[in-house]
Motif scaffolding. Sequence first.
Motif, PDB file in Angstrom:
ATOM      1  N   VAL A  61       0.862  -1.181   0.000  1.00 13.74           N
ATOM      2  CA  VAL A  61       0.000   0.000   0.000  1.00 13.74           C
ATOM      3  C   VAL A  61       0.898   1.231   0.000  1.00 13.74           C
ATOM      4  N   HIS A  62       0.704   2.091  -0.978  1.00 15.05           N
ATOM      5  CA  HIS A  62       1.572   3.257  -1.151  1.00 15.05           C
ATOM      6  C   HIS A  62       0.910   4.505  -0.568  1.00 15.05           C
ATOM      7  N   ILE A  63       1.658   5.233   0.247  1.00 16.22           N
ATOM      8  CA  ILE A  63       1.184   6.496   0.824  1.00 16.22           C
ATOM      9  C   ILE A  63       2.041   7.622   0.216  1.00 16.22           C
ATOM     10  N   PRO A  64       1.526   8.329  -0.786  1.00 15.48           N
ATOM     11  CA  PRO A  64       2.355   9.250  -1.579  1.00 15.48           C
ATOM     12  C   PRO A  64       2.442  10.671  -1.024  1.00 15.48           C
ATOM     13  N   PHE A  65       2.823  10.791   0.227  1.00 20.55           N
ATOM     14  CA  PHE A  65       2.961  12.106   0.852  1.00 20.55           C
ATOM     15  C   PHE A  65       4.241  12.144   1.667  1.00 20.55           C
ATOM     16  N   CYS A  73      15.455  10.682  -3.638  1.00 22.75           N
ATOM     17  CA  CYS A  73      14.194   9.961  -3.850  1.00 22.75           C
ATOM     18  C   CYS A  73      13.680  10.080  -5.278  1.00 22.75           C
ATOM     19  N   GLY A  74      13.320   8.928  -5.841  1.00 25.27           N
ATOM     20  CA  GLY A  74      12.692   8.913  -7.146  1.00 25.27           C
ATOM     21  C   GLY A  74      11.327   8.256  -7.116  1.00 25.27           C
ATOM     22  N   PHE A  75      10.742   8.138  -5.924  1.00 24.49           N
ATOM     23  CA  PHE A  75       9.445   7.485  -5.793  1.00 24.49           C
ATOM     24  C   PHE A  75       8.300   8.457  -6.049  1.00 24.49           C
ATOM     25  N   ALA A  76       7.150   7.913  -6.359  1.00 24.42           N
ATOM     26  CA  ALA A  76       5.974   8.725  -6.635  1.00 24.42           C
ATOM     27  C   ALA A  76       5.400   9.259  -5.324  1.00 24.42           C
ATOM     28  N   THR A  77       5.532  10.553  -5.111  1.00 21.20           N
ATOM     29  CA  THR A  77       5.012  11.158  -3.894  1.00 21.20           C
ATOM     30  C   THR A  77       4.839  12.656  -4.112  1.00 21.20           C
ATOM     31  N   THR A  78       4.176  13.316  -3.176  1.00 21.83           N
ATOM     32  CA  THR A  78       4.007  14.764  -3.217  1.00 21.83           C
ATOM     33  C   THR A  78       4.580  15.331  -1.925  1.00 21.83           C
ATOM     34  N   SER A  89      -8.494  13.050   0.367  1.00 18.04           N
ATOM     35  CA  SER A  89      -8.904  12.756  -1.002  1.00 18.04           C
ATOM     36  C   SER A  89      -8.268  11.456  -1.492  1.00 18.04           C
ATOM     37  N   TYR A  90      -7.007  11.263  -1.146  1.00 15.37           N
ATOM     38  CA  TYR A  90      -6.311  10.050  -1.568  1.00 15.37           C
ATOM     39  C   TYR A  90      -6.937   8.817  -0.927  1.00 15.37           C
ATOM     40  N   GLU A  97     -10.766   2.674  -5.503  1.00 27.14           N
ATOM     41  CA  GLU A  97      -9.957   1.767  -6.309  1.00 27.14           C
ATOM     42  C   GLU A  97     -10.105   0.323  -5.830  1.00 27.14           C
ATOM     43  N   VAL A  98     -10.081   0.124  -4.520  1.00 26.27           N
ATOM     44  CA  VAL A  98     -10.249  -1.223  -3.979  1.00 26.27           C
ATOM     45  C   VAL A  98     -11.632  -1.766  -4.325  1.00 26.27           C
ATOM     46  N   ALA A  99     -12.635  -0.920  -4.208  1.00 29.33           N
ATOM     47  CA  ALA A  99     -14.003  -1.343  -4.545  1.00 29.33           C
ATOM     48  C   ALA A  99     -14.109  -1.724  -6.018  1.00 29.33           C
ATOM     49  N   LEU A 100     -13.401  -0.976  -6.875  1.00 28.41           N
ATOM     50  CA  LEU A 100     -13.411  -1.278  -8.310  1.00 28.41           C
ATOM     51  C   LEU A 100     -12.812  -2.645  -8.591  1.00 28.41           C
ATOM     52  N   TRP A 101     -11.657  -2.917  -7.955  1.00 29.79           N
ATOM     53  CA  TRP A 101     -11.012  -4.207  -8.175  1.00 29.79           C
ATOM     54  C   TRP A 101     -11.806  -5.353  -7.559  1.00 29.79           C
ATOM     55  N   ALA A 102     -12.505  -5.070  -6.472  1.00 31.17           N
ATOM     56  CA  ALA A 102     -13.298  -6.114  -5.817  1.00 31.17           C
ATOM     57  C   ALA A 102     -14.399  -6.636  -6.735  1.00 31.17           C
TER      58      ALA A 102
END
Length: 284
Positions: A61-65, A73-78, A89-90, A97-102
């Motif tokens: 699980v990615h937390i992009p903050f 760092c080259g990871f996706a974050t803000t 919002s995230y 997103e989880v509901a969509l994949w479910a």
Amino acid sequence: MDSDTVVSAYLDRRLGGNPGINNYCFPADGLHTPSDQGVRGEISAAWSQVAAQRTAAVLYVHIPFCPAHCTFCGFATTYGEDRRESVRSYLRALQGEVALWAKQVPLKALRIAAVCIGGGTPNYLTGEEFRALFDLLKKEFAFEQGAEWTAEIYPSDRLCDTGVLEAMVECGVNRLSLAVQDFNDEVLASTKRLYTAAEAAGVGARIRTLGITDMNIDLMVGIPGQSVENAAVNFAGLLELNPESVTLNPYSDVSGRIPLRRRFSPDMAAQRALYNHYRDWLVA
């Protein structure tokens, strides 16, 4: 260090056959495009196969903050000190997103043997926000008994004084990875890490009081300013906290994609020598 301390062999591979290659499981910045239907179909098929075969899986699980943009760092974050509305919002988007994949994959049939919450900065979340994330995961996935729950920790007082560490432990996190990188204040400052070595040591001690008996410490090798001569500072920090495992991560240059890192170009021979020095001390 205690001879039972586990040392990551990652650098043995990283500095082995092709030292220019650096593979991470975390999402890298600039490598993401919206998932089209074809990609979603491939992912859905792969997940369904894993579920059908009852293969043990690891959930990331990615937390992009993050509070600031670390120079390595080259990871996706803000970045920013306070992005609470963005976090909310995230989390809402993650729930969607989880509901969509479910609807496409039998998520409950996956055998989740381990969970890794990384980033970014997982403890950018407050205690309340982490509990909401945990509730979402427990609702939508099935976890094996005794599953390992790991969260990465940015060891600053500011990000550890929100109740999030306590919330993590209460929710079942049983392994914390302390992203110290270096116990030298000058090196930390040069990489834009917003804490001191004393803060990191204090967070490590606090983690123990919460009952965590499996702690990892991340150190980075090859940061400008590091040397064999000042490695003793890091050895002293490790001895003080006595982690169950230590991960040595190489600094690697992605200057073609991240201009901030252009001024850092590691000497691979020096990096290898420094890594060997750390490894020899850790396994002695």
